[in-house]
Scaffold this motif. Structure first.
Motif, short mmCIF file in Angstrom:
data_model
loop_
_atom_site.label_atom_id
_atom_site.label_comp_id
_atom_site.label_asym_id
_atom_site.label_seq_id
_atom_site.Cartn_x
_atom_site.Cartn_y
_atom_site.Cartn_z
N PRO A 1 0.75 -1.06 0.04
CA PRO A 1 -0.01 0.08 -0.10
C PRO A 1 0.78 1.35 -0.17
N LEU A 2 0.45 2.28 -0.59
CA LEU A 2 1.19 3.45 -1.13
C LEU A 2 0.42 4.57 -0.27
N THR A 3 1.35 5.51 0.33
CA THR A 3 0.81 6.85 0.93
C THR A 3 1.12 8.06 -0.15
N GLY A 4 0.54 8.96 -0.02
CA GLY A 4 0.82 10.13 -1.13
C GLY A 4 0.21 11.38 -0.61
N GLU A 5 0.92 12.53 -1.10
CA GLU A 5 0.36 13.64 -0.97
C GLU A 5 0.83 14.59 -2.16
N LEU A 6 0.07 15.47 -2.39
CA LEU A 6 0.28 16.68 -3.49
C LEU A 6 1.48 17.62 -3.04
N ILE A 7 2.48 17.69 -3.72
CA ILE A 7 3.50 18.69 -3.25
C ILE A 7 3.17 19.94 -3.77
N GLY B 1 2.74 24.18 -4.76
CA GLY B 1 3.78 25.02 -5.61
C GLY B 1 3.61 25.07 -7.01
N GLY B 2 3.38 23.76 -7.54
CA GLY B 2 3.18 23.79 -9.18
C GLY B 2 1.91 24.29 -9.57
N ARG B 3 2.04 25.10 -10.62
CA ARG B 3 0.88 25.62 -11.33
C ARG B 3 0.37 24.88 -12.65
N SER B 4 1.19 23.82 -12.86
CA SER B 4 0.89 23.11 -14.33
C SER B 4 0.96 21.82 -14.08
N ASN B 5 2.06 21.11 -14.39
CA ASN B 5 2.28 19.79 -13.93
C ASN B 5 2.01 19.35 -12.59
N LEU B 6 1.33 18.23 -12.44
CA LEU B 6 1.07 18.03 -10.70
C LEU B 6 2.30 17.10 -10.27
N THR B 7 2.61 17.06 -9.08
CA THR B 7 3.72 16.55 -8.64
C THR B 7 3.08 16.22 -7.07
N TYR B 8 3.70 14.70 -7.06
CA TYR B 8 3.08 14.20 -5.40
C TYR B 8 4.49 13.55 -5.10
N ARG B 9 4.45 13.34 -3.76
CA ARG B 9 5.46 12.48 -3.04
C ARG B 9 4.56 11.15 -2.68
N VAL B 10 5.04 10.06 -3.02
CA VAL B 10 4.57 8.73 -2.56
C VAL B 10 5.56 8.04 -1.92
N GLY B 11 5.19 6.91 -1.23
CA GLY B 11 5.88 5.94 -0.34
C GLY B 11 5.34 4.72 -0.23
N ASP B 12 6.09 3.77 0.20
CA ASP B 12 5.33 2.27 0.42
C ASP B 12 6.01 2.00 2.10
N GLY B 13 6.35 3.11 2.66
CA GLY B 13 7.00 2.85 4.15
C GLY B 13 8.31 2.24 4.24
N HIS B 14 8.84 2.14 3.04
CA HIS B 14 10.45 1.74 3.00
C HIS B 14 11.04 2.75 2.22
N GLU B 15 10.39 3.17 0.89
CA GLU B 15 11.05 4.13 -0.08
C GLU B 15 10.07 5.24 -0.31
N ARG B 16 10.61 6.28 -0.71
CA ARG B 16 9.67 7.59 -1.15
C ARG B 16 10.28 7.89 -2.50
N TRP B 17 9.44 8.35 -3.39
CA TRP B 17 9.54 8.79 -4.65
C TRP B 17 8.88 10.09 -4.92
N VAL B 18 9.11 10.71 -6.07
CA VAL B 18 8.31 11.95 -6.43
C VAL B 18 7.74 11.39 -7.77
N LEU B 19 6.13 11.71 -8.06
CA LEU B 19 5.83 11.33 -9.25
C LEU B 19 5.25 12.55 -9.99
N ARG B 20 5.62 12.86 -11.28
CA ARG B 20 4.86 13.84 -12.20
C ARG B 20 4.12 13.35 -12.89
N ARG B 21 2.91 13.93 -13.36
CA ARG B 21 1.82 13.66 -14.22
C ARG B 21 1.35 14.95 -14.71
#
Length: 335
Positions: free
Chosen positions: A20-26, A28-48
């Motif tokens: 299971p992943l947790t996530g939050e919107l980062i 500040g961005g006004r165009s593409n959306l950026t999120y911080r996601v993690g599985d409890g062990h690692e964390r990444w940044v996702l762009r869409r």
């Protein structure tokens, strides 16, 4: 597991093969959306891409992924990219995943109590030096020789942002067509072609406090091959702010803190580091005002149609006309 607007964490977890992943919107961005996601062990940044009214040629995840990956072994600090997913069945849009890099995007003065005048000066210089380093990268050396078409770049840029404007028109914008026409009638000859970032500014880099440095350059969605002075002109516009607003929601007010270089000093340092002739920068500054006005009008359009995620979008539409006025002044040689 909480679902975020624009990001289905269940489907993402299934695609990545994680728990299971947790996530939050980062913010500040006004165009593409950026999120911080993690599985409890690692964390990444996702762009869409944004949720709606995606303008033609904008928000291309594969291009953003490609340029960051290409710059990995250069002097330009970028995050390590983990994967690119162009299958829209996963979260509803293409996306890419990258490592989370230490550092903070400085958008507000209250983030900077630690930033002494000496550190502010050093950060100003480092920001310019990173831009010069980017422009010194040979596209062919990093596999980006086909990343854009430098010939006719500026002429196409004026036409492109004019088309973007027409795609986002929902109200009268006095002066914006005059600014577009002035730019189109006075396009300079580019002296050289480099990788350009397309949206280079202080809050599109991550800054570390100890040691003071830039740990990553972010938001490469408008990167291409073209005239590097387009980056310099836009940096100056962001540095000066919009209409001298103290509550500027786009550029923030960090560069007004004691110690930061002024735009003339930034331009001089860039010229020294790059060897570029910056004598004709006024056109590029006027173009930057036009480009930013069009970008903000597109964001305003999405906001009025309920297609934005995050706070602060209600103010964006107020900024288009001040940018147009500043662009007209710059194109006339006024200060």
């Amino acid at each position: 597991m909480t679902e975020l607007p624009g990001l289905d964490l269940d489907r993402l977890a299934a695609h990545l093969g994680t728990g299971p992943l947790t996530g939050e919107l980062i913010p500040g961005g006004r165009s593409n959306l950026t999120y911080r996601v993690g599985d409890g062990h690692e964390r990444w940044v996702l762009r869409r891409p944004p949720l709606g009214h995606v303008l033609a040629t904008a928000h291309d995840m594969s291009r953003e992924h490609r340029v960051i990956k290409a710059l990995a072994d250069t002097a330009v600090p970028v995050p390590r990219v983990e994967l690119l997913c162009e299958d829209t069945d996963v979260i509803g849009a293409p996306f890419y995943l990258m490592e989370e890099v230490p550092g903070v995007a400085l958008r507000h003065r209250d983030q900077c109590p630690w930033l002494s005048p000496d550190k502010a000066r050093a950060l100003s210089e480092r920001l310019v030096d990173v831009l010069a380093d980017l422009h010194a990268v040979d596209p062919e050396d990093v596999g980006l020789s086909d990343f854009g078409r430098p010939d006719g770049f500026l002429k196409r840029q004026v036409a492109r942002w004019g088309k973007q404007l027409d795609a986002s028109r929902s109200r009268e914008l006095p002066g914006i067509d005059e600014l577009r026409d002035r730019l189109a009638d006075s396009v300079p000859d580019s002296a050289r072609a480099t990788i350009v970032h397309g949206d280079y500014r202080l809050d599109n880099v991550l800054v570390t406090e100890d040691p003071l440095d830039i740990s990553a350059v972010l938001d490469w969605e408008m990167a291409t091959l073209g005239d590097p002075l387009a980056d310099v002109g836009l940096l100056c516009v962001y540095w000066n702010g919009i209409g001298a607003r103290e509550d500027d929601p786009i550029t923030g007010t960090v560069p007004t803190l004691p110690g930061f270089a002024d735009t003339d000093e930034l331009v001089r340092r860039y010229a020294e580091r790059s060897g570029a002739d910056t004598g004709g920068l006024a056109w590029y500054t006027a173009f930057a005002y036009f480009k930013l006005a069009v970008i903000l009008e597109g964001i305003h359009f999405r906001f009025t149609h309920g297609k934005t995620v995050g706070a602060g979008f209600d103010q964006i539409g107020q900024l288009t006309l001040p940018l147009v006025r500043q662009g007209l002044a710059a194109s006339s040689g006024e200060h």
